[in-house]
Each structure stands twice: as C-alpha cells, then as structure tokens.
Write a protein that holds these residues in place. Structure first.
Motif, short mmCIF file in Angstrom:
data_model
loop_
_atom_site.label_atom_id
_atom_site.label_comp_id
_atom_site.label_asym_id
_atom_site.label_seq_id
_atom_site.Cartn_x
_atom_site.Cartn_y
_atom_site.Cartn_z
N ALA A 42 12.92 90.47 42.09
CA ALA A 42 14.35 90.14 42.09
C ALA A 42 14.79 89.69 40.69
CB ALA A 42 14.65 89.07 43.13
N LEU A 43 13.95 88.91 40.02
CA LEU A 43 14.26 88.47 38.65
C LEU A 43 14.33 89.67 37.71
CD1 LEU A 43 14.66 86.32 36.45
CD2 LEU A 43 12.18 86.12 36.32
N GLY B 176 9.37 75.16 39.24
CA GLY B 176 9.71 75.42 37.84
C GLY B 176 9.09 76.70 37.30
N THR B 177 8.60 77.55 38.20
CA THR B 177 8.00 78.83 37.82
C THR B 177 8.47 79.91 38.79
OG1 THR B 177 6.06 78.41 39.22
CG2 THR B 177 5.91 77.71 36.90
N VAL B 178 8.12 81.15 38.47
CA VAL B 178 8.47 82.27 39.33
C VAL B 178 7.18 82.93 39.81
CG1 VAL B 178 9.62 84.51 39.44
CG2 VAL B 178 10.65 82.65 38.15
N SER B 179 7.05 83.07 41.12
CA SER B 179 5.88 83.72 41.71
C SER B 179 6.08 85.24 41.67
CB SER B 179 5.69 83.27 43.15
OG SER B 179 6.76 83.76 43.95
N PHE B 180 5.03 85.97 41.95
CA PHE B 180 5.15 87.42 41.99
C PHE B 180 6.15 87.86 43.05
CE2 PHE B 180 3.84 91.63 43.60
CZ PHE B 180 4.19 92.36 42.48
N GLN B 181 6.20 87.14 44.17
CA GLN B 181 7.13 87.51 45.25
C GLN B 181 8.58 87.46 44.77
OE1 GLN B 181 4.44 85.45 45.72
NE2 GLN B 181 3.30 87.02 46.82
N ASP B 182 8.88 86.59 43.82
CA ASP B 182 10.25 86.45 43.32
C ASP B 182 10.50 87.27 42.05
OD1 ASP B 182 10.72 84.60 45.36
OD2 ASP B 182 9.96 82.95 44.12
N GLY C 123 16.76 99.13 44.23
CA GLY C 123 16.77 99.32 42.79
C GLY C 123 15.69 98.55 42.06
N ILE C 124 14.69 98.07 42.77
CA ILE C 124 13.59 97.33 42.16
C ILE C 124 12.43 98.30 41.94
CG2 ILE C 124 11.93 95.44 42.50
CD1 ILE C 124 14.06 94.05 44.22
N PRO C 125 11.78 98.25 40.76
CA PRO C 125 10.65 99.15 40.51
C PRO C 125 9.54 98.95 41.54
CG PRO C 125 11.31 98.05 38.49
CD PRO C 125 12.07 97.40 39.62
#
Length: 173
Positions: free
Chosen positions: A73-74, A64-70, A7-9
């Motif tokens: 899911a976010l 304290g950040t979100v990478s593209f890999q994550d 269900g992820i684009p």
C-alpha cells in the motif's frame, strides 16, 4: 512486472524491493531505511517529515515502522503521488512552481487565495527557490488534507467558519 486489481505490483516484486530496503533484516522498514530507499529526483535526501507522515499512515502495528504487509500500500501510495506530481509538473523541471501548485490544489477541490498559495510555497520550499520538490509536495498535500479534515469536523454548518478553543486549535495542527 505484473499488477493486481488494486494497481499494486505482484508480491514477489514487492518482496524483493522490501528485502533490499530492510537493511537490518528486522522484517520492518524504519524511517531511516525508507528515507535512503526513496528518491525525490534531486539527489538530496527525502524529506524526513514526509517519511514520518507516510510511516504514520501505513504503520498498522504502531511501532514506527512499516511491515511487509503494509509495504504494498505504501508503494502504491508513493507511485500514485509520483504520477500526480509529474502530471502537474508541466515544464518537467522536477519541481512544482506557484502556478503548478495552484493548478494541482484547485484540481483537488481546494479554492485557495494567491496569498495562501504563497504561504504554502514558502512553508514547503526547503531550498528557497520558489518551488516545491516531490517529497515536499506530498507533505504539503497531506498537511492540507489533514487540517481540512480537522476543520470540517468543527464546521458542522459548512459555512467555512468555526469557533474553537485554543487547545482544540493546537490539537488540529
């Protein structure tokens, strides 16, 4: 836009969104960047505490950040919460009132008294209107889930009663 089996684009769509949100081009999305990118539907800033909680959940590098890999899911997490919120916002007001909150939490398996529903409503109603906005609803549910999980670790006989020391309690909250 196409979606994968989870269900992820598709990756190209997510990469385009990620690049628009990553204003400093660091390759990671900070809390400030994410807060600007997200909308709670009211033209007010997304709750910074909700942003902090979500980054903490999806930041596998502990920076304290979100990478593209994550990011995928976010994205799915926020989209799922949006759909959930809309399903309980029966009057389409853009917020959740006491009855809608009780219905939502009951459907999640929580059996809470009206007094506790009132406490949650007061705690997560940032503007004192007797309602909870989308971002505050996410925060309410995350906090309730986290506290319930911590409580259950000590409730070994599943009788909804625990005995703990003060420092154990503080580590839960």
């Amino acid at each position: 836009m196409s979606y994968n089996k989870d269900g992820i684009p598709n990756q190209q769509f997510l990469w385009d969104v990620f690049q628009r949100v990553d204003k400093d081009r660091s390759g990671h999305i900070s809390a400030d960047e994410l807060q600007v990118a997200l909308s709670n539907g009211t033209w007010s800033a997304f709750n910074p505490e909700t942003i902090r909680l979500m980054i903490g959940m999806f930041d596998r590098e502990n920076g304290g950040t979100v990478s593209f890999q994550d990011f995928g899911a976010l994205w799915k997490y926020v989209t799922d919460w949006q759909n959930c919120f809309r399903s309980f916002d029966r009057d389409n007001s853009g917020n959740i009132d006491k009855n809608e909150l009780k219905t939502a939490l009951t459907s999640f398996g929580y059996r809470l008294s009206d007094n506790l529903i009132d406490v949650l409503l007061r705690k997560f109603d940032r503007f004192g209107r007797g309602t909870i906005l989308f971002d505050d609803f996410i925060q309410c549910c995350i906090v309730l889930y986290t506290l319930t999980t911590a409580f259950r670790q000590h409730d070994t006989d599943m009788d909804a009663i625990i005995t703990i020391h003060y420092e154990q309690f503080l580590s839960m909250v």
